[in-house]
Write a protein that holds these residues in place. Structure first.
Motif, PDB file in Angstrom:
ATOM      1  N   VAL A 236      47.181  57.447  39.349  1.00  0.00           N
ATOM      2  CA  VAL A 236      47.472  56.286  38.493  1.00  0.00           C
ATOM      3  C   VAL A 236      46.763  55.055  39.057  1.00  0.00           C
ATOM      4  O   VAL A 236      46.172  54.270  38.309  1.00  0.00           O
ATOM      5  N   SER A 245      43.186  48.523  31.170  1.00  0.00           N
ATOM      6  CA  SER A 245      43.846  48.387  29.867  1.00  0.00           C
ATOM      7  C   SER A 245      44.145  49.763  29.265  1.00  0.00           C
ATOM      8  O   SER A 245      45.144  49.945  28.591  1.00  0.00           O
ATOM      9  N   ARG A 246      43.287  50.753  29.568  1.00  0.00           N
ATOM     10  CA  ARG A 246      43.564  52.115  29.099  1.00  0.00           C
ATOM     11  C   ARG A 246      44.910  52.602  29.676  1.00  0.00           C
ATOM     12  O   ARG A 246      45.749  53.161  28.987  1.00  0.00           O
ATOM     13  N   THR A 247      45.089  52.333  30.956  1.00  0.00           N
ATOM     14  CA  THR A 247      46.318  52.750  31.634  1.00  0.00           C
ATOM     15  C   THR A 247      47.526  52.076  30.978  1.00  0.00           C
ATOM     16  O   THR A 247      48.557  52.702  30.754  1.00  0.00           O
ATOM     17  N   ARG A 248      47.366  50.800  30.667  1.00  0.00           N
ATOM     18  CA  ARG A 248      48.448  50.057  30.033  1.00  0.00           C
ATOM     19  C   ARG A 248      48.770  50.629  28.644  1.00  0.00           C
ATOM     20  O   ARG A 248      49.928  50.809  28.296  1.00  0.00           O
ATOM     21  N   PHE A 249      47.722  50.956  27.872  1.00  0.00           N
ATOM     22  CA  PHE A 249      47.950  51.496  26.531  1.00  0.00           C
ATOM     23  C   PHE A 249      48.517  52.914  26.568  1.00  0.00           C
ATOM     24  O   PHE A 249      49.007  53.406  25.560  1.00  0.00           O
ATOM     25  N   LEU A 250      48.404  53.580  27.733  1.00  0.00           N
ATOM     26  CA  LEU A 250      49.065  54.883  27.864  1.00  0.00           C
ATOM     27  C   LEU A 250      50.553  54.705  28.133  1.00  0.00           C
ATOM     28  O   LEU A 250      51.301  55.671  28.176  1.00  0.00           O
ATOM     29  N   GLY A 251      50.980  53.469  28.370  1.00  0.00           N
ATOM     30  CA  GLY A 251      52.402  53.225  28.576  1.00  0.00           C
ATOM     31  C   GLY A 251      52.782  52.944  30.020  1.00  0.00           C
ATOM     32  O   GLY A 251      53.963  52.845  30.335  1.00  0.00           O
ATOM     33  N   TYR A 252      51.787  52.833  30.904  1.00  0.00           N
ATOM     34  CA  TYR A 252      52.113  52.538  32.304  1.00  0.00           C
ATOM     35  C   TYR A 252      52.310  51.045  32.489  1.00  0.00           C
ATOM     36  O   TYR A 252      51.532  50.244  31.981  1.00  0.00           O
ATOM     37  N   ARG A 253      53.364  50.682  33.239  1.00  0.00           N
ATOM     38  CA  ARG A 253      53.576  49.280  33.602  1.00  0.00           C
ATOM     39  C   ARG A 253      52.693  48.996  34.812  1.00  0.00           C
ATOM     40  O   ARG A 253      53.107  49.172  35.954  1.00  0.00           O
ATOM     41  N   GLU A 255      51.723  46.475  36.312  1.00  0.00           N
ATOM     42  CA  GLU A 255      52.173  45.523  37.345  1.00  0.00           C
ATOM     43  C   GLU A 255      53.119  46.182  38.356  1.00  0.00           C
ATOM     44  O   GLU A 255      53.065  45.890  39.543  1.00  0.00           O
ATOM     45  N   HIS A 256      53.964  47.116  37.906  1.00  0.00           N
ATOM     46  CA  HIS A 256      54.874  47.783  38.839  1.00  0.00           C
ATOM     47  C   HIS A 256      54.109  48.673  39.817  1.00  0.00           C
ATOM     48  O   HIS A 256      54.421  48.733  41.000  1.00  0.00           O
ATOM     49  N   HIS A 257      53.125  49.374  39.279  1.00  0.00           N
ATOM     50  CA  HIS A 257      52.345  50.276  40.123  1.00  0.00           C
ATOM     51  C   HIS A 257      51.548  49.497  41.160  1.00  0.00           C
ATOM     52  O   HIS A 257      51.487  49.875  42.322  1.00  0.00           O
TER      53      HIS A 257
ATOM     54  N   ALA B  80      52.573  48.378  27.031  1.00  0.00           N
ATOM     55  CA  ALA B  80      53.189  49.551  27.655  1.00  0.00           C
ATOM     56  C   ALA B  80      54.448  49.968  26.892  1.00  0.00           C
ATOM     57  O   ALA B  80      54.680  51.155  26.658  1.00  0.00           O
ATOM     58  N   ALA B  83      53.535  51.692  23.624  1.00  0.00           N
ATOM     59  CA  ALA B  83      53.094  53.066  23.866  1.00  0.00           C
ATOM     60  C   ALA B  83      54.308  53.977  24.043  1.00  0.00           C
ATOM     61  O   ALA B  83      54.337  55.098  23.533  1.00  0.00           O
ATOM     62  N   PHE B  91      40.422  53.842  21.637  1.00  0.00           N
ATOM     63  CA  PHE B  91      39.531  52.691  21.521  1.00  0.00           C
ATOM     64  C   PHE B  91      38.215  53.062  20.839  1.00  0.00           C
ATOM     65  O   PHE B  91      37.841  54.222  20.783  1.00  0.00           O
ATOM     66  N   PHE B  97      39.429  58.169  32.022  1.00  0.00           N
ATOM     67  CA  PHE B  97      39.350  57.855  33.443  1.00  0.00           C
ATOM     68  C   PHE B  97      38.227  58.677  34.051  1.00  0.00           C
ATOM     69  O   PHE B  97      38.396  59.857  34.345  1.00  0.00           O
ATOM     70  N   ARG B 114      57.100  56.957  33.403  1.00  0.00           N
ATOM     71  CA  ARG B 114      55.835  56.391  33.844  1.00  0.00           C
ATOM     72  C   ARG B 114      55.983  55.411  34.993  1.00  0.00           C
ATOM     73  O   ARG B 114      55.108  54.605  35.265  1.00  0.00           O
ATOM     74  N   PRO B 116      56.314  54.116  39.009  1.00  0.00           N
ATOM     75  CA  PRO B 116      55.566  54.487  40.213  1.00  0.00           C
ATOM     76  C   PRO B 116      56.257  55.556  41.049  1.00  0.00           C
ATOM     77  O   PRO B 116      55.589  56.406  41.632  1.00  0.00           O
ATOM     78  N   GLN B 168      50.567  62.089  24.752  1.00  0.00           N
ATOM     79  CA  GLN B 168      51.586  61.043  24.731  1.00  0.00           C
ATOM     80  C   GLN B 168      52.683  61.375  23.720  1.00  0.00           C
ATOM     81  O   GLN B 168      53.734  60.773  23.740  1.00  0.00           O
TER      82      GLN B 168
END
Lengths: 382, 250
Positions: A236, A245-253, A255-257, B80, B83, B91, B97, B114, B116, B168
């Motif tokens: 991650v 932004s891809r990571t964010r649009f997958l639903g990952y927060r 900022e927490h990571h 987030a 999603a 996109f 990745f 999702r 950490p 997803q």
């Protein structure tokens, strides 16, 4: 089963690194303590302390590589965490002096008596206890990183803007630790340490013990960092580095990571600083200087970013060069040499020293494969 | 929210402006559950801005953006969260990745916790290879599972991104120009793939390629200057005088 899994997680070069650190941790104190001075195999206490200092830098570099190499957070202020860990250790060591100071005050360190302090500031309470001081070594850098990271990552400050505010953070601490009324010894910092855990800090045996502790801490730091990057969490982090932004649009927060790895890294840097201080015998505000943090970034870049082992290697190699350079007439040119090295590495070996080593290895391997196939075809007719 | 709707997606009077430029002007659009919709329109018509509003990247100045029969007000959430609620987005430029393997790309996209700590110690480290392979089979990338995503061809990256969307498990998929830069054979395969996906998901596709839109065989909405110009079957929209005017210029 667990051993096999561990070996796989560490990777080949990680195992080599761990083996080297373990060997260094045993052999150097042994050569210092057991082999008499006169013998060619004897290693002087001064050399051992110098190598111990490099190993603290290596730990610091691994901490920096974890955030920069894997998560793309270029911190130009990581030295602040290193210095805070160092100050926490320094405060413990100051309180161990007791009434042996110049002014003989059993509670107040010399500089406080000199500055007419009547009682111990609240920030110094509890530091006479080793476990409390060690807890602060982790908590103070960790807490600063948490607050800073929470604000910065939540506001989506990234790239050069983040680098600039990390720089501002360490600069602000640099300025405030210079002030006498902060209560941390002003520009003289903390020094004249006597004991650690009841042992004389200057004694050869204590020095060897600190060296071993540094090697153990370096091994633990590396193993933790490696476990982090080998887990899905590490993936991650790399995703955030490459396509936030891809990571964010997958639903990952995101900022927490970022916050988690940032805090872990700050704590590692704090431990490195805490081990550094008793070995060099002093901590002062210059450790907060922005240039220190930038130098650490250069070590990581030279060694090879995003490899952990490379970061440690870069720290040791660059600091060894620094020792050589700054001990003679070349001293005035050290910063030019460092800058030149950085430019050279960026242009000629973007993957750093580790990248060169990997290239050489894969080239040798392919050459060996060619030679093997030639030998095989040569043998076939007979 | 007083509005009662049965639509999976309900946009009403949505306006967005950037420094005085009106990217969306009172845009209204509804999508029924299970529907596939193609969005066409010239450059600057507001297609991407509309997707940004739906996925929480851009806040709208006014208007309603409701999801799932009006039960969720999307304007109150960030990317987030949206999603998680069940909207997946692909996109225009394929973004996968690149330094992860194809399989890891899907692993990271799979539905589940999702946080950490879940990624560090928890469930995401124990996902069965079969789960990942199921999605890679759908997009025909199963033979490439161990390759780095950065080494895939342009068309394969587009498919990988679609596989990530499917992993997803969203209720609604927003797909921006899926066949840009694809060969004819790949375009045809993508149309089949989207029709297959549409069996269990609502889909919005933004695309310029009219042959491809025709192959999808769904309702078409044409946007122009931030609002709906025409809506209907592909033949009706393509035959609309104003649409022709907008595309060919006056």
């Amino acid at each position: 089963m667990i051993t096999a899994r561990f070996i796989r997680l560490m990777e080949g070069r990680g195992l080599l690194f761990l083996a080297i650190v373990a060997a260094v941790g045993v052999l150097i104190p042994a050569c210092n303590l057991l082999i008499p001075p006169g013998s060619p195999l004897h290693i002087s206490t001064g050399t051992m302390v110098l190598i111990g200092k490099y190993l603290c830098y290596a730990m610091f570099a691994i901490a920096l590589d974890l955030v920069w190499g894997y998560c793309g957070i270029l911190s130009l202020g990581h030295g602040a965490f290193f210095a805070l860990g160092g100050y926490a250790m320094g405060m413990y060591l100051m309180r161990q002096i007791g009434s042996r100071g110049v002014y003989g005050n059993p509670i107040l360190p010399d500089f406080m008596v000199f500055l007419n302090y009547k009682e111990l500031p609240i920030t110094w309470w509890g530091f006479q206890h080793f476990p409390y001081a060690m807890l602060m070594v982790l908590l103070v850098p960790g807490l600063l990183a948490f607050v800073f990271g929470w604000l910065a990552f939540r506001s989506r400050v990234t790239g050069v803007y983040l680098s600039i505010i990390t720089q501002a953070m360490t600069y602000a601490l640099w300025l405030s630790f210079f002030r006498n009324d902060m209560g941390f010894g002003g520009n003289n910092g903390l020094t004249d340490f006597k004991d650690i855990l009841g042992f004389n800090v200057q004694a050869q045996g204590t020095r060897a013990g600190l060296f071993v502790a540094t090697c153990v801490a370096l091994i633990l730091t590396f193993v933790i960092a490696r476990l982090i990057v080998a887990s899905t969490y590490g993936k991650v982090l790399v995703s955030i580095r490459d396509a936030e932004s891809r990571t964010r649009f997958l639903g990952y927060r995101v900022e927490h990571h970022k916050l988690l790895v940032w805090v872990v890294s700050a704590m590692m840097a704090g431990v490195a600083g805490a081990l550094y201080v008793p070995q060099v015998g002093i901590i002062n505000p210059s450790e907060f200087h922005p240039a220190n943090s930038i130098e650490a970034v250069v070590w990581v870049a030279i060694g090879g970013r995003g490899t952990l082992v490379g970061a440690a290697l870069g720290a040791v190699v660059v600091n060894y060069l620094k020792t050589i350079f700054t001990s003679g007439w070349l001293a005035a040119y050290w910063l030019f040499a460092l800058g030149g090295l950085f430019v050279l590495v960026t242009l000629a070996m973007p993957k750093g020293l580790i990248g060169v080593w990997e290239d050489v290895r894969s080239r040798l391997k392919s050459r060996k494969a060619v030679a093997d196939s030639k030998a095989a075809s040569g043998q076939a007719p007979t | 929210m007083s509005t009662v709707t049965q639509s999976i997606l309900y946009l009403d009077g949505v306006s967005v402006s950037f420094d005085g430029f009106k990217a969306l002007r009172s845009l209204s659009l509804t999508l029924e559950p299970g529907e596939m919709r193609a969005i066409i329109g010239p450059n600057g018509a507001g297609k991407t801005t509309m997707m940004d509003v739906i996925t929480g990247k851009t806040r709208c100045d006014e208007g309603d953006v409701l999801f799932d029969k009006g039960s969720v007000d999307l304007t109150r959430f960030d990317e987030a969260a949206i999603a998680e609620i069940g909207i997946g987005r692909k996109f225009q430029k394929p973004t996968v990745f690149e330094s992860h393997t194809v399989a890891d790309n899907v692993l990271l996209a799979l539905k589940g916790d999702r946080g950490p700590f879940s990624a560090l110690f928890g469930a995401r480290n124990r996902i069965a290879a079969e789960t990942i392979d199921r999605y890679l089979t759908i997009v025909r990338l199963i033979d490439h599972r161990a390759r780095l995503a950065g080494d895939l061809s342009h068309g394969q990256k587009q498919w990988l991104e679609i596989a990530m969307l499917l992993a997803q498990d969203p209720k609604l998929l927003l797909i921006d120009e899926p066949v840009a830069g694809m060969t004819d054979a790949e375009t045809e395969a993508t149309a089949d793939l989207l029709k297959e996906i549409n069996k269990d998901h609502s889909v919005i596709v933004v695309e310029h390629d009219m042959g491809f839109v025709r192959a999808l065989g769904c309702r078409v909405t044409c946007l122009h200057e931030g609002s709906v110009l025409a809506e209907g079957s592909i033949d009706a929209v393509a035959g609309n005088e104003r649409v022709v005017e907008v595309y060919l210029g006056r």
